[in-house]
Design a protein around this motif. Sequence first.
Motif, PDB file in Angstrom:
ATOM      1  N   SER A 246       1.108  -1.476   0.148  1.00 44.26           N
ATOM      2  CA  SER A 246      -0.336   0.072   0.196  1.00 44.26           C
ATOM      3  C   SER A 246       1.127   0.990   0.040  1.00 44.26           C
ATOM      4  O   SER A 246       1.927   1.273  -0.010  1.00 44.26           O
ATOM      5  N   ASN A 247       0.173   2.360  -0.350  1.00 45.35           N
ATOM      6  CA  ASN A 247       0.822   3.744  -0.528  1.00 45.35           C
ATOM      7  C   ASN A 247       1.489   3.989   1.182  1.00 45.35           C
ATOM      8  O   ASN A 247       2.179   4.961   1.851  1.00 45.35           O
ATOM      9  N   GLY A 248       1.046   3.628   2.078  1.00 49.37           N
ATOM     10  CA  GLY A 248       1.373   3.752   3.839  1.00 49.37           C
ATOM     11  C   GLY A 248       2.720   2.752   3.926  1.00 49.37           C
ATOM     12  O   GLY A 248       3.717   2.802   4.638  1.00 49.37           O
ATOM     13  N   ASP A 249       2.959   1.866   3.231  1.00 47.74           N
ATOM     14  CA  ASP A 249       4.460   0.961   2.462  1.00 47.74           C
ATOM     15  C   ASP A 249       5.113   1.953   1.654  1.00 47.74           C
ATOM     16  O   ASP A 249       6.895   1.750   1.739  1.00 47.74           O
ATOM     17  N   ILE A 250       4.906   2.548   1.705  1.00 48.97           N
ATOM     18  CA  ILE A 250       5.820   3.970   0.050  1.00 48.97           C
ATOM     19  C   ILE A 250       7.947   3.838   0.795  1.00 48.97           C
ATOM     20  O   ILE A 250       8.715   3.378   0.988  1.00 48.97           O
ATOM     21  N   GLU A 251       7.626   4.640   2.181  1.00 52.31           N
ATOM     22  CA  GLU A 251       8.683   5.144   2.195  1.00 52.31           C
ATOM     23  C   GLU A 251       9.782   3.871   3.031  1.00 52.31           C
ATOM     24  O   GLU A 251      10.604   3.739   3.021  1.00 52.31           O
ATOM     25  N   MET A 252       8.867   2.125   3.539  1.00 52.12           N
ATOM     26  CA  MET A 252       9.963   1.435   4.506  1.00 52.12           C
ATOM     27  C   MET A 252      10.433   0.773   2.798  1.00 52.12           C
ATOM     28  O   MET A 252      11.750   0.734   2.579  1.00 52.12           O
ATOM     29  N   LEU A 253       9.845   0.900   1.639  1.00 55.57           N
ATOM     30  CA  LEU A 253      10.086   0.318   0.249  1.00 55.57           C
ATOM     31  C   LEU A 253      10.940   1.043  -0.385  1.00 55.57           C
ATOM     32  O   LEU A 253      13.060   0.714  -0.470  1.00 55.57           O
ATOM     33  N   ASP A 254      11.057   2.689   0.099  1.00 54.32           N
ATOM     34  CA  ASP A 254      12.241   3.475  -0.098  1.00 54.32           C
ATOM     35  C   ASP A 254      13.578   3.141   0.488  1.00 54.32           C
ATOM     36  O   ASP A 254      14.712   3.215   0.175  1.00 54.32           O
ATOM     37  N   PHE A 255      13.569   3.122   1.778  1.00 55.74           N
ATOM     38  CA  PHE A 255      14.350   2.848   2.595  1.00 55.74           C
ATOM     39  C   PHE A 255      15.407   1.313   2.485  1.00 55.74           C
ATOM     40  O   PHE A 255      16.247   1.868   2.360  1.00 55.74           O
ATOM     41  N   THR A 256      14.576   0.538   1.245  1.00 58.31           N
ATOM     42  CA  THR A 256      15.583  -0.368   1.546  1.00 58.31           C
ATOM     43  C   THR A 256      15.982  -0.609   0.351  1.00 58.31           C
ATOM     44  O   THR A 256      15.813  -1.010  -0.966  1.00 58.31           O
ATOM     45  N   GLN A 257      17.328   0.641   0.259  1.00 59.83           N
ATOM     46  CA  GLN A 257      17.567   0.628  -1.227  1.00 59.83           C
ATOM     47  C   GLN A 257      19.311   0.646  -0.185  1.00 59.83           C
ATOM     48  O   GLN A 257      19.786   1.744   0.009  1.00 59.83           O
TER      49      GLN A 257
END
Length: 308
Positions: A246-257
């Motif tokens: 979901s949109n609420g997970d965007i920052e977590m996914l961004d952080f995983t790089q």
Amino acid sequence: MSNPLPTWNEGAAKEAILGFVDQTCTDGFDVAVPVAERVAVFDNDGTLWCEKPIPIQLDFILRRLAEMAEADPTLRERHPWKAAHEGDYGWLARVMAEHYAGDDTNVRTLGAGVVAAFANITVDQFEESADAFLRETRHPTLNRGYLECAYAPMVELIGYLRANGFASYIASGGGRDFMRPISDEVYGIPREGVIGSAVALAYTPDDRGGVITRQMSADYLDDGPEQPVHIWTRTGRRPVLAAGNSNGDIEMLDFTQHEDKPSLRLLVLHDDPDREFKYVSGAEKALDRAADHGWTVVSMQNDWAKVF
């Protein structure tokens, strides 16, 4: 293993996972990741288990709010007790839609009820209630118990990662103490691996070792930009794999790089109305970002040989 992920269909998503693990764990690769740095994080609702027609924990909370409204008629004119008492799931759906669109006005109203629902009881009493609810309650439309609503391919993925030296954590907007009683049994993730949202707690000493009591205030909501903060606080690592929906997970996914090691971002797409549900509401921004940033979109319909 000739087929390490049998509940995943052959395709781009499975290839991305197998390629990532091979690249991460093979010593011959220049970018191999040491075991200590193999951290994977997963959202829970809609990523590890079903979140429709309402999130499982919300069902748990609404039943308690309805009990409170039944005992105290004055609560019946105030949301969220009014919605719980009247079974007004439309109000709840609007609140969640507003939240994912960036408007948290009514989420704060809902949050106040969530905190009040189980305030002033011990953490042991709360865990007993949550555990009993999860074991005894059935999903309203899928004809299975709530503990049987975990996605088999995601549970299999966590096990595959564990076999390859990964430590997996649940970084969810859902309640930490709601998930802890069953996280090891359902996902193979120990209770200390659950990061989710939390209410404030207080310790009171007594002659039996003291008690920890839930307070009438939130501690933090593990969603959006708070997710990376709490992942870092708990693990001290930037993850190399993250999965959300979901949109609420965007920052977590961004952080995983990472610039110096491989990483994998998975976004679960609910596109299977026959075996689960079909919806993109609350995930529109995440899907756009996945397309722009090379995340791997996991289609329930196409990538999963089975759902549950």
